[in-house]
Design an enzyme around this catalytic site. Structure first.
Site, PDB file in Angstrom:
ATOM      1  N   SER A 115       0.801  -1.234   0.000  1.00 58.02           N
ATOM      2  CA  SER A 115       0.000   0.000   0.000  1.00 58.02           C
ATOM      3  C   SER A 115       0.827   1.274   0.000  1.00 58.02           C
ATOM      4  O   SER A 115       0.272   2.369   0.060  1.00 58.02           O
ATOM      5  CB  SER A 115      -0.948   0.001   1.195  1.00 58.02           C
ATOM      6  OG  SER A 115      -0.217  -0.114   2.389  1.00 58.02           O
ATOM      7  N   THR A 140      -2.023   3.597   4.484  1.00 54.53           N
ATOM      8  CA  THR A 140      -1.131   4.717   4.235  1.00 54.53           C
ATOM      9  C   THR A 140      -0.163   4.745   5.395  1.00 54.53           C
ATOM     10  O   THR A 140      -0.566   4.398   6.495  1.00 54.53           O
ATOM     11  CB  THR A 140      -1.967   6.031   4.316  1.00 54.53           C
ATOM     12  OG1 THR A 140      -3.031   5.946   3.399  1.00 54.53           O
ATOM     13  CG2 THR A 140      -1.135   7.258   4.071  1.00 54.53           C
ATOM     14  N   THR A 168       1.544   6.950   0.152  1.00 48.12           N
ATOM     15  CA  THR A 168       0.703   5.785  -0.150  1.00 48.12           C
ATOM     16  C   THR A 168       0.685   5.488  -1.653  1.00 48.12           C
ATOM     17  O   THR A 168       0.972   6.371  -2.467  1.00 48.12           O
ATOM     18  CB  THR A 168      -0.751   6.058   0.306  1.00 48.12           C
ATOM     19  OG1 THR A 168      -1.534   4.874   0.154  1.00 48.12           O
ATOM     20  CG2 THR A 168      -1.411   7.160  -0.498  1.00 48.12           C
ATOM     21  N   ARG A 187      -7.046   8.711 -10.074  1.00 49.40           N
ATOM     22  CA  ARG A 187      -7.655   8.917  -8.749  1.00 49.40           C
ATOM     23  C   ARG A 187      -6.579   9.338  -7.733  1.00 49.40           C
ATOM     24  O   ARG A 187      -5.511   8.759  -7.651  1.00 49.40           O
ATOM     25  CB  ARG A 187      -8.319   7.631  -8.279  1.00 49.40           C
ATOM     26  CG  ARG A 187      -9.005   7.712  -6.912  1.00 49.40           C
ATOM     27  CD  ARG A 187      -8.119   7.246  -5.787  1.00 49.40           C
ATOM     28  NE  ARG A 187      -8.810   7.237  -4.491  1.00 49.40           N
ATOM     29  CZ  ARG A 187      -8.202   7.047  -3.328  1.00 49.40           C
ATOM     30  NH1 ARG A 187      -6.912   6.854  -3.283  1.00 49.40           N
ATOM     31  NH2 ARG A 187      -8.880   7.068  -2.197  1.00 49.40           N
ATOM     32  N   VAL A 188      -6.887  10.352  -6.962  1.00 47.75           N
ATOM     33  CA  VAL A 188      -6.000  10.806  -5.889  1.00 47.75           C
ATOM     34  C   VAL A 188      -6.802  10.777  -4.593  1.00 47.75           C
ATOM     35  O   VAL A 188      -7.955  11.217  -4.565  1.00 47.75           O
ATOM     36  CB  VAL A 188      -5.478  12.238  -6.172  1.00 47.75           C
ATOM     37  CG1 VAL A 188      -4.733  12.802  -4.976  1.00 47.75           C
ATOM     38  CG2 VAL A 188      -4.564  12.224  -7.409  1.00 47.75           C
ATOM     39  N   GLY A 189      -6.195  10.257  -3.547  1.00 48.32           N
ATOM     40  CA  GLY A 189      -6.885  10.185  -2.257  1.00 48.32           C
ATOM     41  C   GLY A 189      -6.531  11.361  -1.359  1.00 48.32           C
ATOM     42  O   GLY A 189      -6.138  12.434  -1.819  1.00 48.32           O
ATOM     43  N   ASP A 190      -6.665  11.134  -0.066  1.00 50.01           N
ATOM     44  CA  ASP A 190      -6.405  12.202   0.913  1.00 50.01           C
ATOM     45  C   ASP A 190      -4.927  12.405   1.193  1.00 50.01           C
ATOM     46  O   ASP A 190      -4.513  13.492   1.623  1.00 50.01           O
ATOM     47  CB  ASP A 190      -7.100  11.851   2.239  1.00 50.01           C
ATOM     48  CG  ASP A 190      -6.577  10.529   2.814  1.00 50.01           C
ATOM     49  OD1 ASP A 190      -6.483   9.545   2.055  1.00 50.01           O
ATOM     50  OD2 ASP A 190      -6.243  10.494   4.015  1.00 50.01           O
ATOM     51  N   THR A 202      -5.510   7.825   7.831  1.00 53.52           N
ATOM     52  CA  THR A 202      -5.396   6.630   7.006  1.00 53.52           C
ATOM     53  C   THR A 202      -6.808   6.123   6.742  1.00 53.52           C
ATOM     54  O   THR A 202      -7.747   6.497   7.429  1.00 53.52           O
ATOM     55  CB  THR A 202      -4.541   5.550   7.699  1.00 53.52           C
ATOM     56  OG1 THR A 202      -4.409   4.420   6.823  1.00 53.52           O
ATOM     57  CG2 THR A 202      -5.151   5.095   9.005  1.00 53.52           C
ATOM     58  N   GLY A 203      -6.943   5.275   5.729  1.00 51.85           N
ATOM     59  CA  GLY A 203      -8.266   4.754   5.400  1.00 51.85           C
ATOM     60  C   GLY A 203      -8.762   5.325   4.090  1.00 51.85           C
ATOM     61  O   GLY A 203      -7.975   5.799   3.260  1.00 51.85           O
ATOM     62  N   GLY A 257      -9.676   7.587   1.479  1.00 53.19           N
ATOM     63  CA  GLY A 257      -9.377   9.000   1.264  1.00 53.19           C
ATOM     64  C   GLY A 257     -10.590   9.852   0.942  1.00 53.19           C
ATOM     65  O   GLY A 257     -10.694  11.003   1.375  1.00 53.19           O
TER      66      GLY A 257
END
Ligand code: GLY
Length: 331
Positions: free
Chosen positions: A90, A192, A210, A220-223, A243-244, A246
């Site tokens: 990850s 993350t 991450t 796609r981009v997360g937090d 974490t988790g 996003g």
């Protein structure tokens, strides 16, 4: 008198005392019952990271912090250990690819002076955190994405590498047979490493890195690379990392929220709990997802909380590195 706030204050210090494995903080926690002022001796240096694999990152950070190094170098070097770990699916090399088989990495870093840098959807570079630091230090910008981020990294001397290991390629090929997109709670499909460090001077830095959701849509981009969502540091107050999933963290601007709650007087633990409550309020399917926060304030008090059971974190203080289970909203 032990007020709720003082009690939480003590509890947080108590857990650090446990992490320190002994006497160093005993006097501090006892003093807390007498007078809150007496406990204002800060715990430093300190490193806290998300998940049990954070313990390895803490070790690298501690070496720097314990020899008088600064929080920023420590946090960068700490998370680099996990980015270089091919077995971690990850983060960094070996991270699960997107649905087209491309490993795209997200990372951000924050320094005690409030400067910050970030890269999103960066391919072919093992250490996105170091590219994020260069964005912070060598450009007038905060965020570089995709091909622009890669061009910048190569111009800065980073080496282009294949990040798709045989194992993650095989797992992706297996996934392609059904192409069923089902992020799972606490399975390393959306984890993350977020890390916060305090150096001997009391300065705070943070990093978050991450490979994002496994088999995500291209682009796609997360937090994690979003300042305020995956990470936030205010050297006057403290820091937080998430974490988790996003998408859920971004809706609540989670890490900024944790730091602002601490600024208003909440303990790190109270702030993490309130931020999880905010995430839950904004995400109706919260029972199907995981989000967790870690936080530290200027005194070195720590907090951690998640939606689901199973979130853990690692704290290095007083020479002891310990993995702890976070409390959760759903038991
Ligand atoms: N928290 C990592 C991600 O959602 O990409």
């Amino acid at each position: 008198m032990v007020t709720r706030r003082n009690f939480l204050h003590q509890t947080a210090l108590g857990s650090v005392a446990a992490a320190m494995g002994g006497t160093a903080l005993t006097a501090c926690t006892e003093a807390a019952t007498e007078s809150p002022e007496a406990i204002e001796a800060p715990v430093r240096p300190l490193a806290i990271s998300t998940w049990d694999f954070g313990a390895k990152a803490n070790e690298a950070a501690w070496k720097i912090l314990n020899s008088g190094g600064n929080a920023l170098d420590a946090v960068e070097q700490g998370v680099m250990v996990i980015e270089a770990d091919e077995k971690n699916t990850s983060v960094g090399i070996g991270g699960a690819p997107d649905r087209d088989g491309r490993v795209t990495l997200d990372a951000c870093i924050m320094a005690p002076d409030g400067s910050c840098g970030s890269v999103c959807a960066l391919e072919h570079i093992v250490h996105p955190i170091s590219v994020a630091r260069r964005v912070m230090e060598k450009t007038p910008h905060v965020i570089l994405v995709g091909e622009g981020a890669l061009e910048f990294a190569l111009a800065q001397g980073f080496k282009k590498e294949n990040l798709l290991t045989e194992e993650s390629k095989a797992a992706w090929e297996k996934w392609k047979k059904t192409s069923k997109y089902e992020p799972k709670i606490n399975v390393e499909m959306h984890d993350t490493i977020g890390m916060l460090t305090i150096d001997n001077k009391g300065d705070i830095a943070g990093a978050c890195t991450t490979s994002g959701l496994a088999y995500k849509m291209r682009g796609r981009v997360g937090d994690s690379p979003i300042i305020g969502a995956g990470l936030y540091v205010d050297n006057e107050v403290g820091g937080a990392a998430a974490t988790g999933l996003g998408e859920a963290v971004i809706r609540a601007v989670g890490s900024f929220l944790v730091v602002e709650l601490m600024r208003q007087g909440r303990s790190p633990q109270e702030a993490c709990e309130e931020a999880v409550a905010r995430v839950i309020k904004k995400y109706k399917d919260f029972k199907d997802i995981q989000v967790g926060f870690i936080a530290v304030n200027k005194l070195g008090q720590i907090g951690a909380y998640s939606i689901q059971e199973g979130f853990n974190y690692a704290v290095f203080a007083g020479g002891n590195n310990q993995v702890k289970d976070a409390m959760s909203f759903i038991k």
